[in-house]
Design a protein around this motif. Structure first.
Motif, PDB file in Angstrom:
ATOM      1  N   GLY A   8      30.519  76.152  19.049  1.00 40.54           N
ATOM      2  CA  GLY A   8      31.453  76.129  20.160  1.00 40.54           C
ATOM      3  C   GLY A   8      32.130  77.479  20.324  1.00 40.54           C
ATOM      4  O   GLY A   8      31.775  78.463  19.663  1.00 40.54           O
ATOM      5  N   LYS A   9      33.153  77.515  21.182  1.00 40.34           N
ATOM      6  CA  LYS A   9      33.821  78.777  21.481  1.00 40.34           C
ATOM      7  C   LYS A   9      34.712  79.254  20.341  1.00 40.34           C
ATOM      8  O   LYS A   9      34.915  80.450  20.151  1.00 40.34           O
ATOM      9  N   SER A  10      35.300  78.295  19.563  1.00 42.45           N
ATOM     10  CA  SER A  10      36.213  78.682  18.500  1.00 42.45           C
ATOM     11  C   SER A  10      36.311  77.568  17.467  1.00 42.45           C
ATOM     12  O   SER A  10      35.891  76.434  17.720  1.00 42.45           O
ATOM     13  N   GLU A  11      36.867  77.910  16.300  1.00 43.69           N
ATOM     14  CA  GLU A  11      37.084  76.906  15.258  1.00 43.69           C
ATOM     15  C   GLU A  11      38.033  75.820  15.762  1.00 43.69           C
ATOM     16  O   GLU A  11      37.845  74.632  15.496  1.00 43.69           O
ATOM     17  N   PHE A  39      19.511  87.473  28.492  1.00 41.02           N
ATOM     18  CA  PHE A  39      19.624  88.683  29.301  1.00 41.02           C
ATOM     19  C   PHE A  39      21.073  88.994  29.654  1.00 41.02           C
ATOM     20  O   PHE A  39      21.476  90.136  29.767  1.00 41.02           O
ATOM     21  N   PHE A  40      21.871  87.927  29.838  1.00 40.17           N
ATOM     22  CA  PHE A  40      23.262  88.115  30.272  1.00 40.17           C
ATOM     23  C   PHE A  40      24.233  88.100  29.083  1.00 40.17           C
ATOM     24  O   PHE A  40      25.391  87.745  29.231  1.00 40.17           O
ATOM     25  N   ALA A  41      23.745  88.476  27.908  1.00 44.82           N
ATOM     26  CA  ALA A  41      24.587  88.409  26.716  1.00 44.82           C
ATOM     27  C   ALA A  41      25.838  89.271  26.835  1.00 44.82           C
ATOM     28  O   ALA A  41      26.888  88.950  26.273  1.00 44.82           O
ATOM     29  N   PHE A  42      25.730  90.373  27.592  1.00 42.55           N
ATOM     30  CA  PHE A  42      26.890  91.269  27.693  1.00 42.55           C
ATOM     31  C   PHE A  42      28.034  90.647  28.466  1.00 42.55           C
ATOM     32  O   PHE A  42      29.134  91.182  28.510  1.00 42.55           O
ATOM     33  N   PHE A  43      27.802  89.507  29.128  1.00 44.15           N
ATOM     34  CA  PHE A  43      28.865  88.820  29.850  1.00 44.15           C
ATOM     35  C   PHE A  43      29.553  87.771  28.982  1.00 44.15           C
ATOM     36  O   PHE A  43      30.534  87.177  29.393  1.00 44.15           O
ATOM     37  N   ARG A  44      28.983  87.463  27.841  1.00 45.24           N
ATOM     38  CA  ARG A  44      29.465  86.310  27.078  1.00 45.24           C
ATOM     39  C   ARG A  44      30.146  86.727  25.776  1.00 45.24           C
ATOM     40  O   ARG A  44      29.851  87.763  25.187  1.00 45.24           O
ATOM     41  N   LYS A  45      31.033  85.881  25.303  1.00 40.53           N
ATOM     42  CA  LYS A  45      31.689  86.084  24.026  1.00 40.53           C
ATOM     43  C   LYS A  45      30.870  85.418  22.923  1.00 40.53           C
ATOM     44  O   LYS A  45      30.145  84.454  23.173  1.00 40.53           O
ATOM     45  N   PRO A  46      30.962  85.919  21.692  1.00 42.13           N
ATOM     46  CA  PRO A  46      30.242  85.258  20.595  1.00 42.13           C
ATOM     47  C   PRO A  46      30.773  83.851  20.361  1.00 42.13           C
ATOM     48  O   PRO A  46      31.927  83.540  20.659  1.00 42.13           O
ATOM     49  N   SER A  47      29.902  82.988  19.844  1.00 43.72           N
ATOM     50  CA  SER A  47      30.306  81.618  19.543  1.00 43.72           C
ATOM     51  C   SER A  47      30.524  81.461  18.046  1.00 43.72           C
ATOM     52  O   SER A  47      30.236  82.360  17.258  1.00 43.72           O
TER      53      SER A  47
END
Length: 424
Positions: A8-11, A39-47
């Protein structure tokens, strides 16, 4: 002990889910970050991925001990019920529109970045002309296949998802003549690519859940190579058809080469109260079918795993299939198998019978390109996919929109929508 991974996005977002599913006795084994992919990884935050464990599986005990009419599997967060996912083939209102909106938003971001990169590249090339002849020349960029940057982006993204160049070219066949200077609505480009993928995958033949007339039970045969998960797939479908649709299911296993396979299916049959028969020779099939047809709606037949390289075993399968001429047939294959081997397997089995495909182990695959390649080049439809060992949860009818988003790098931050932990 039950061990499960959550992503998910965070603990903070995952802990309530873990507490709800595993209880207060859950133990956190590990916590780690996973970088965004696609391809769009630069738009996303790590999970964040959390691995948790608990001593017992209360949900499985409910499944075994609770009467059919009262048992409802615990739904995972943001996931449709298993009934709707596995058997219903009608698209839900707004699903395609929502997917198209997401694609449009991401594509516009990508288009802006492409323009920025092109401007930077032009600046670098102009700067290189002022350098002395003794300096190393600037490498010439590889020639693009498509003149329009957005079309080229779709092509490159599909190749990164291990879609074959010929398949990607086929998907983009209606867009190859578009020039960068053309006044083309980005939304129409996305519709064309998205629609082309969906058209290849749509309209598979699923198991009919309508009750037949007495004595007219439909027969469904599962075949495939060893180790792809045929028996577990049959157990999942049996559970869904019995518990969710109230159908009477009969089982026949001809997988007598592996004692464990017979015992495994018998265990599921005992839990669900199903009638199961074992066939040792093709000549025995007719008697068992006649007996099971009298009191069941659907009969599922498990066959022994057959190597596509062994001619004798393939001939044995043909004799078994000849004993059930009027049957629906599925070839079960693992998406983790090398593409070259998948082609050989499909070709060999195609010489024995017409069939549709069930792809297993999607949770273990890095990408879903092989699924698209086989469906496109072999002209076969994928009916169901499996993505884990949980019975009956980890199986559903194929969702073309999910596959399309995966191949275009838009699977909500996952490499593909069935990645382990992605369901949380």
């Amino acid at each position: 002990m039950k061990v499960k991974r959550y992503e998910g996005k965070s603990e903070a977002a995952l802990m309530p889910i873990i507490l709800e599913e595993m209880g207060e006795g859950a133990t956190i084994i590990s916590v780690k970050q996973k970088p965004a992919t696609g391809f769009f990884a630069f738009f996303r935050k790590p999970s964040v991925i959390i691995t948790a464990a608990c001593e017992d599986d209360a949900e499985l005990m409910k499944f075994i001990n609770t009467p059919e009419e009262k048992y409802v599997p615990k739904p995972l967060v943001e996931r449709k019920t298993i009934e709707a996912e596995v058997i219903e083939s009608k698209p839900e209102t707004g699903v395609i529109e929502e997917s198209m909106t997401l694609l449009l938003q991401e594509a516009r971001k990508a288009a802006n970045k492409i323009e920025k990169d092109e401007a930077t590249k032009r600046t670098q090339q102009q700067s290189s002309k002022s350098k002395t002849e003794t300096e190393d020349p600037v490498p010439v960029p590889e020639k693009k296949k498509y003149n329009h940057n957005m079309v080229q982006m779709f092509y490159d993204t599909m190749l990164s998802q291990q879609v074959l160049p010929d398949v990607a070219t086929h998907i983009l066949r209606d867009l190859e003549h578009i020039e960068e200077s053309s006044k083309v609505d980005v939304r129409n480009l996305i519709k064309a690519v998205y629609g082309s993928i969906v058209d290849i995958l749509k309209n598979p033949t699923l198991i009919d859940t309508n009750k037949p007339e007495k004595g007219q039970a439909q027969v469904v045969v599962f075949m495939g190579p060893t180790g792809v998960g045929k028996t577990t797939t049959i157990a999942k479908l049996s559970s869904i058809l019995t518990l969710k649709h109230g159908l009477r299911i009969g089982l026949i296993t001809a997988d007598t080469y592996r004692i464990a396979a017979v015992e495994q299916l018998k265990t599921y049959a005992d839990i669900l109260g199903l009638d199961i028969r074992v066939v040792y020779k093709p000549e025995e099939m007719d008697d068992h079918l006649r007996t099971l047809r009298a009191k069941n709606d659907i009969i599922l037949v498990d066959t022994a795993g057959r190597s596509h390289k062994n001619e004798d075993s393939i001939n044995e399968l043909k004799a078994l299939l000849d004993a059930v001429p009027e049957s629906k047939r599925y070839l079960v294959v693992s998406v983790t198998t090398r593409y070259e081997d998948l082609c050989k397997i499909v070709n060999v089995f195609d010489g024995q019978s017409d069939f549709e495909l069930i792809f297993t182990k999607l949770d273990e695959a890095e990408t879903l390109g092989a699924l698209m390649n086989i469906c496109c080049l072999a002209g076969k439809k994928a009916a169901y996919v499996t993505f884990g060992q949980n019975v009956p949860d980890d199986l559903e009818a194929i969702k073309p929109d999910k596959i399309a988003k995966s191949l275009l790098g838009l699977a909500d931050g996952q490499v593909h929508p069935y990645a382990e932990g992605g369901r949380a």
